[in-house]
Write an enzyme that holds these catalytic residues in place. Structure first.
Site: not given
Ligand code: UGA
Length: 460
Positions: A152, A11, A156, A86, A276, A279, A121
């Protein structure tokens, strides 16, 4: 403006580099000396598409530099972004010791008024604690501290894009001056006045971001509520996938139709191995603990977490059912990162699956386009192979655990020939069941019947 960024994790690096690219003067600091050395040498410690370019440009323009000395970073800054980690405590609550530490150091180092912005966060009410800590530890100086929250929403893998093209910028403030300063910081983004590192020569037309001014507590809640809701959507889709498996439906058909309703929306309804990363899982836990602590029943979120954890068990059951005996079976794993386009393996479902396979004494060969180095550090006993074809050679089963786009393009015919047994378990629902079957694979996935020959819905 002159800004300091404390914490050079994902971040902090994205925030610092992008704000410098947008025209501010940024000094970033971290207590990890090796990390600062790496950054000073112009290397990024994480894989984030486009960030290297932004960082190089900002450093070359003299608007971004790195120091191991927090006092130096804080000294000249008008506003300070706290971007430290955090991580979850054993209890699931967020460990706020790094924030507390940094607050005390800022208080000791500051000799002019500062706006201190929580970017990490944090649970609601952290802003209040932060204000108190700054006041108590800065009591001997004449300095005034203002506190704000600016969560934010960077994903990723697309964080640079997200930074320059946000849906919303949320600022939680207590006074007009903090609001004015934050608006100034984000002015280039709000007015579209930046050299976009993603789009050349111009960005496609789109809606300008919403600029939301809230209380600090609301801003803190918005972050946890958003991530938790995303997790909830995914878990919902995963339960629908289970129902589809029992009842003969196809989860993709169901969620696609659901997502066409604008009240539901199409995103985050992909069923599979579950969510996973560093976040969603930890934010859901922290939000749950926060609710518990304040006497609010959030069973809904508890179930979200439970359903997500069960995805791994369900995959293991599929593997066990297909292989009968797992011990000594050669298993190829494609994908280790928690999602594509990142090398982040923290709380990655794939890592947990590999650990379980090793516990069952399977022979695991794993591949990932960019996450192998980080996975190697936490997964002893696995053979890491860059070439997915070599990883698949002689395997009794192949597991698809991260939906990297390049895995769709693999020569699956060749893989089928080279495996000892052409068995693919697609935990991310990436491939077409009908096509895989036509290639002679035994193929399993989540909530999509193997005999469904349609790959798209008839829309006309
Ligand atoms: C997440 C949020 O989407 C961001 O908006 C936020 O800023 C960020 O956390 C944070 O708190 O910093 P991120 O952790 O990069 O972002 O990943 P995501 O795109 O949210 O995906 C999270 C997980 O969900 C991944 O393992 C992905 O494979 C899974 N996923 C996502 C699914 O299993 N199905 C879906 O339809 C979408």
């Amino acid at each position: 403006m002159r800004l300091a960024v404390i914490g050079c994790g994902y971040v902090g690096l994205v925030t610092g580099s992008c704000l410098a690219e947008a025209g501010h003067e940024v000094v970033a600091t971290d207590n990890d000396v090796a990390r600062i050395e790496t950054l000073r040498a112009g290397r990024l410690p994480i894989h984030e598409p486009g960030l290297d370019l932004v960082m190089q440009r900002a450093c070359a323009a003299g608007r971004l530099r790195f120091t191991g000395d927090l006092a130096e970073a804080v000294g000249a800054a008008e506003a300070i972004f706290i971007c430290v980690g955090t991580p979850p405590l054993e209890s699931g609550e967020a460990d706020l010791s790094a924030i507390d530490n940094v607050a005390r150091q800022i208080a000791a180092a500051a000799s002019s008024p500062k706006l201190v912005i929580e970017k990490s966060t944090v649970p609601a009410q952290t802003g209040e604690q932060l204000r108190r800590a700054l006041a108590v530890y800065g009591r001997n100086s004449d300095t005034t501290f203002r506190v704000a929250s600016n969560p934010e929403f960077l994903r990723e893998g697309t964080a640079v894009y997200d930074f320059f093209h946000p849906d919303r910028i949320v600022i939680g403030v207590e006074d007009q001056e903090a609001q004015r300063q934050l608006r100034e910081i984000y002015r280039p983004i709000l007015e579209g006045k930046f050299r976009c590192p993603v789009h050349q020569p111009v960005c496609p037309a789109g809606r300008p971001p919403a600029f939301l001014v809230t209380t600090i507590a609301s801003a803190e809640l918005i972050k946890h509520a958003s991530n938790s809701f995303l997790g909830l959507k995914i878990s919902y889709a995963n339960v629908i996938a289970d129902l589809c498996e029992r009842l003969g439906g196809d989860v993709e058909e169901v969620t696609r139709a659901m997502g066409l309703d604008p009240r539901i929306g199409p995103q985050f309804l992909n069923a599979g191995l579950g969510f996973g990363g560093f976040c969603l899982p930890k934010d859901i836990q922290a939000f749950l603990r926060l609710a518990e602590r304040h006497g609010v029943d959030f069973t809904l979120l508890k179930e979200t977490e439970k359903i997500n954890k069960r995805r791994i068990d369900q995959l293991m059951e599929k593997i066990q059912k297909a292989l009968w005996v797992v011990k000594d079976k050669r298993i190829a794993v494609l994908g280790l990162a928690f999602k594509p386009n990142t090398d982040d393996v923290r709380f990655a479902p794939a890592i947990e699956v590999v650990r379980r396979l090793l516990a069952e004494r399977a022979v695991v060969r794993a591949s990932d386009p960019v996450a192998m180095e980080k996975a190697r550090a936490i997964l002893p006993g696995v053979e890491f192979i860059e070439d997915p074809y070599r990883a698949a050679q002689g395997a009794d089963a192949l597991l698809l655990l991260t939906e990297w786009a390049q895995y769709r393009e693999l020569d699956w015919k060749r893989i089928s020939r080279e495996m000892a047994r052409p068995l693919v378990i697609d935990a991310r629902n990436m491939l077409s069941p009908a096509e895989m079957k036509a290639l002679g694979f035994e193929y399993d996935c989540f909530g999509r019947p193997a005999l469904n020959t349609r790959t798209t819905l008839v829309t006309a």
